[in-house]
Structures are given as C-alpha cells and as structure tokens.
Design an enzyme around this catalytic site. Structure first.
Site, PDB file in Angstrom:
ATOM      1  N   ASP A   2       0.827  -1.218   0.000  1.00 20.13           N
ATOM      2  CA  ASP A   2       0.000   0.000   0.000  1.00 20.13           C
ATOM      3  C   ASP A   2       0.854   1.259   0.000  1.00 20.13           C
ATOM      4  O   ASP A   2       0.435   2.307  -0.482  1.00 20.13           O
ATOM      5  CB  ASP A   2      -0.870   0.072   1.267  1.00 20.13           C
ATOM      6  N   ASP A  25      -3.296   5.051  -2.623  1.00 17.77           N
ATOM      7  CA  ASP A  25      -2.546   3.942  -2.040  1.00 17.77           C
ATOM      8  C   ASP A  25      -1.843   3.247  -3.197  1.00 17.77           C
ATOM      9  O   ASP A  25      -2.438   3.058  -4.287  1.00 17.77           O
ATOM     10  CB  ASP A  25      -3.493   2.941  -1.360  1.00 17.77           C
ATOM     11  N   HIS A  31      -7.877  -1.040  -3.308  1.00 14.82           N
ATOM     12  CA  HIS A  31      -6.759  -1.899  -3.702  1.00 14.82           C
ATOM     13  C   HIS A  31      -7.164  -2.902  -4.788  1.00 14.82           C
ATOM     14  O   HIS A  31      -8.074  -3.702  -4.610  1.00 14.82           O
ATOM     15  CB  HIS A  31      -6.146  -2.604  -2.494  1.00 14.82           C
ATOM     16  N   ASP A  60      -5.567  -5.455  -5.936  1.00 15.03           N
ATOM     17  CA  ASP A  60      -4.934  -6.772  -5.989  1.00 15.03           C
ATOM     18  C   ASP A  60      -5.718  -7.926  -5.361  1.00 15.03           C
ATOM     19  O   ASP A  60      -5.166  -9.005  -5.142  1.00 15.03           O
ATOM     20  CB  ASP A  60      -3.489  -6.707  -5.449  1.00 15.03           C
ATOM     21  N   ARG A  75     -16.624  -8.599  -9.237  1.00 12.43           N
ATOM     22  CA  ARG A  75     -16.168  -7.219  -9.493  1.00 12.43           C
ATOM     23  C   ARG A  75     -15.568  -7.173 -10.889  1.00 12.43           C
ATOM     24  O   ARG A  75     -14.361  -6.986 -11.053  1.00 12.43           O
ATOM     25  CB  ARG A  75     -15.087  -6.813  -8.493  1.00 12.43           C
ATOM     26  N   SER A 109      -9.996  -7.012   5.209  1.00  5.75           N
ATOM     27  CA  SER A 109     -10.158  -7.420   3.811  1.00  5.75           C
ATOM     28  C   SER A 109     -11.273  -8.445   3.655  1.00  5.75           C
ATOM     29  O   SER A 109     -11.784  -8.987   4.636  1.00  5.75           O
ATOM     30  CB  SER A 109      -8.849  -8.006   3.277  1.00  5.75           C
ATOM     31  N   SER A 110     -11.611  -8.723   2.409  1.00  4.53           N
ATOM     32  CA  SER A 110     -12.680  -9.670   2.105  1.00  4.53           C
ATOM     33  C   SER A 110     -12.093 -11.070   1.895  1.00  4.53           C
ATOM     34  O   SER A 110     -10.872 -11.258   1.868  1.00  4.53           O
ATOM     35  CB  SER A 110     -13.391  -9.223   0.828  1.00  4.53           C
ATOM     36  N   CYS A 131      -0.192  -8.269  -1.030  1.00  6.37           N
ATOM     37  CA  CYS A 131      -0.235  -7.080  -0.162  1.00  6.37           C
ATOM     38  C   CYS A 131       0.990  -7.007   0.748  1.00  6.37           C
ATOM     39  O   CYS A 131       1.528  -5.920   0.987  1.00  6.37           O
ATOM     40  CB  CYS A 131      -1.436  -7.129   0.773  1.00  6.37           C
TER      41      CYS A 131
END
Ligand code: NVA
Length: 366
Positions: free
Chosen positions: A107, A195, A244, A246, A263, A297-298, A350
């Site tokens: 980031d 970021d 983000h 990634d 997405r 995060s997911s 990340c």
C-alpha cells in the site's frame, strides 16, 4: 554499477522483495477515511488499540515463513523497521490517537522501473508508515546510483479531504454499489490521494483503481509524472468497498489476468486487453466464507497471490479452489499458510513490495 531497484510489473522473475512485519500493529481509531471501509457488522467497529500479542506473533511466524520460502528460491528479502505504532499522529491539520502498522508494504511503496514512490495515502493513521521503510530506501539509495527515490506530494489530510456526510452505518450494500457505480467515494478532490496498491503496473500502462483510497487527482498526478505512459482509470462496479486492485484484477503472466467474478471490469474497459490478445479469466471462488477475525479485507484475498515468474505463483495453502485454478492455468503453485497474517493488512501480494524483477518496460498494449 549495482542495480538494486527495477520492477515494471507483477510477473517477471522476482529477485528482491520487501516482506512486511506485524510488530506493534494497532487497530486505529475511526477516522473519516477508515469508517467507510470497516463493514457495519465487523467487531472492529468502535474498537481500537494494540492488536492482541498472540495474533501479532502468529502473523510474524507466517511472514517469516514467506521470507524463508522466498530466500530458498533465491529471492533476496528485506524487512522494514516497525515503529511503536501505538502513538498519536499530530499535525497542524489533524490529530488521531494511534497509527496502524507497516503492513502491508504494497500500500505504501510503488515501484516503477528504477523508482520507488512513497504513496500519498488517505488514512490519517498511516501518515508516518513510510518511516518503517526509510532505512531500506536509504540503503538502496547508497548502493544504486540509478535509484530514484520519490515521495508523492504529502497530503495534508485536513477535513477538506473527506466527505463528512458520506459514511452512514445504515447504508445497505445495494446503496454502496450505487455509489461505486457513480464513482462517489469518501475522499474529495482537494489533494492528491492514492494507495500504491491501487496501481496495477503493466509496463508502459498503469491501470489505477478509482475508489475509496485513490482519487482522480492522483490519476492526473501520474499522467503528468509519466508523460510517456498510458494511465487508465479503472473501476469495478460490483465492489461495495473498492480499495486496492490486488484482490480484484491480478495478472499472472503477459496475456493472462484473473478477475474477481463479483467485481468485473466493465466491457468498455476490457477492450484494451481484448484488442491486444489478453485473456481475462474469472478467478476461482474463495474457499472460505468469512475473512479471519479483525480483518479489514474480504474473502477475496484468495486471489491475492505473489507471482514469482511467468510459471510460478505462491498461493495461500487453504485456498484449494484457487490452487486448482492456478494449476489448470499452467502455473506451478507453491502453497503456503498465510491466513494468520490477513488481519494485518492483506494477503501474499499485499504483504510484499517489489524491489527487483528481471525484465524491462514492455509495451503490452500498443
Ligand atoms: N478490496 C480488497 C482489498 C484486498 C487487498 C478486498 O477485497 O478486501
């Protein structure tokens, strides 16, 4: 002459990388930019302070193991120098009661060729995070006469940088998706904000996600900074928390990208890839229904893999669907356990930042 810094994409052979450290990590207090990113039902909402020591230790074990696996494969690994993050940040423009972490490096640091840019991040709690990387950048500067060390214009992060009526805990996922589709995000255009993890590097083309952590002014900054590059603003309308790129759009080798099926890149924005013979494949479904506790995060960290070269990729070991898909896509897969590190800022991609990959600045989309 020693060449230390060189990386133009996320898939050419990796030779030198920074791997983050979880030491002293904190959950920061709520602030204008972070409120928006913590899901309403998350136990993190309202809590802040140092993360439990045992979780820090577990994360560090997995981060150290990632470093070891990389070193065994001949990749040089550097580590940041964490600060005591449990301190307030005070500037003429704002005060917040604690910092966060120096995870994830992806980031904070953006490597483009022989240059590393310290990003203009929008979280107040991340204002000093780049300091953890300064000893390394200083060393690269001493060793590599061509290393360009850049700090993006320092944001002030005053109240003018945020929409203060933006966050509302009653807002439904559907309403969030409307906001994403309308490109209505929590930051204003007062100043340049980005970021580094919103920037996908593909040689002469930078694909930059416009979302909660990166604004249009940042795209304009990149355009002016790199007049010979093509800067593409991309957005992913299916993402209620767009931050983000990634865990959304991940290249594996020249010509092949996996895209989060929830997405999808809009048809119009796919054209440049299709016209140049690139294949965009739906990523496999995550193996887990929920992220680990205290994680921002997911579950789509499943696709946040670290590509070592055009044929080799590190994938989280419990992500069985993703492992299988990588294999089918012709990649040699190295599975490693990494879920204990997720809560500290993300997955395998990340948690790293490129220093050196072989290869040069290709024009993949002439
Ligand atoms: N928006 C992302 C961040 C992952 C690096 C997510 O899916 O949580």
């Amino acid at each position: 002459m020693t060449k230390i810094v060189n990386s133009w994409n996320d898939f050419d052979p990796l030779k030198h990388v920074i791997v983050g450290r979880a030491d002293h990590s904190c959950v920061p207090p709520e602030e204008p930019a972070t409120s928006e990113k913590v899901p309403v039902d998350s136990p993190m909402r309202g809590m802040w302070g140092p993360r439990p020591l045992e979780t820090v230790e577990k994360a560090n074990i997995q981060l150290d193991n990632l470093a070891r696996v990389l070193e065994e494969r001949g990749v040089k690994v550097d580590r940041p120098s964490p600060l005591n993050w449990n301190q307030p940040v005070n500037t003429p423009d704002f005060r917040t009661d604690s910092m966060m972490t120096c995870m994830p490096p992806r980031d904070t640091l953006l490597t483009i060729g022989n240059e590393i840019i310290e990003a203009a991040m929008s979280f107040r709690c991340r204002y000093w995070e780049y300091l953890a990387f300064r000893p390394l950048l200083s060393q690269y500067f001493e060793q590599d006469p061509n290393f360009l060390w850049t700090q993006a214009p320092r944001p002030r992060l005053s109240d003018k940088s945020y929409k203060h009526n933006y966050y509302d805990e009653k807002i439904s996922i559907e309403e969030r998706l409307v906001r994403t589709a309308n490109k209505d995000f929590v930051t204003t255009e007062e100043e340049i904000l980005f970021d580094a993890a919103d920037v996908l590097r593909l040689g002469k083309d930078l694909f930059i996600q416009h979302g909660l952590t990166t604004n249009r002014k940042a795209m304009e900054w990149f355009k002016r900074k790199y007049p010979n590059f093509r800067i593409h603003a991309v957005n992913f309308p299916g993402d209620p928390y767009p931050i983000h790129i990634d865990a959304t759009f991940v290249p594996l080798r020249p010509g092949l990208i996996i895209n989060n099926p929830h997405r999808k890149l809009p048809v119009e924005q796919r054209k440049i890839f299709e016209k140049n013979g690139w294949q965009i494949v739906d990523a496999a479904m995550p193996a887990h229904k929920e992220p680990p506790p205290l994680c921002y995060s997911s579950v789509w960290l499943s696709m946040n893999c670290l590509v070592l070269d055009h044929k080799t990729v590190i994938v989280e070991a419990s992500e069985t669907n993703q492992l299988e898909q990588m294999d089918k896509l012709g990649m040699n897969v190295i599975p490693i356990h990494f879920r204990d590190a997720y809560a500290f800022g993300g997955g395998l991609h990340c948690s790293t930042a490129d220093v050196y990959r072989e290869g040069s600045c290709e024009d993949y989309f002439p």
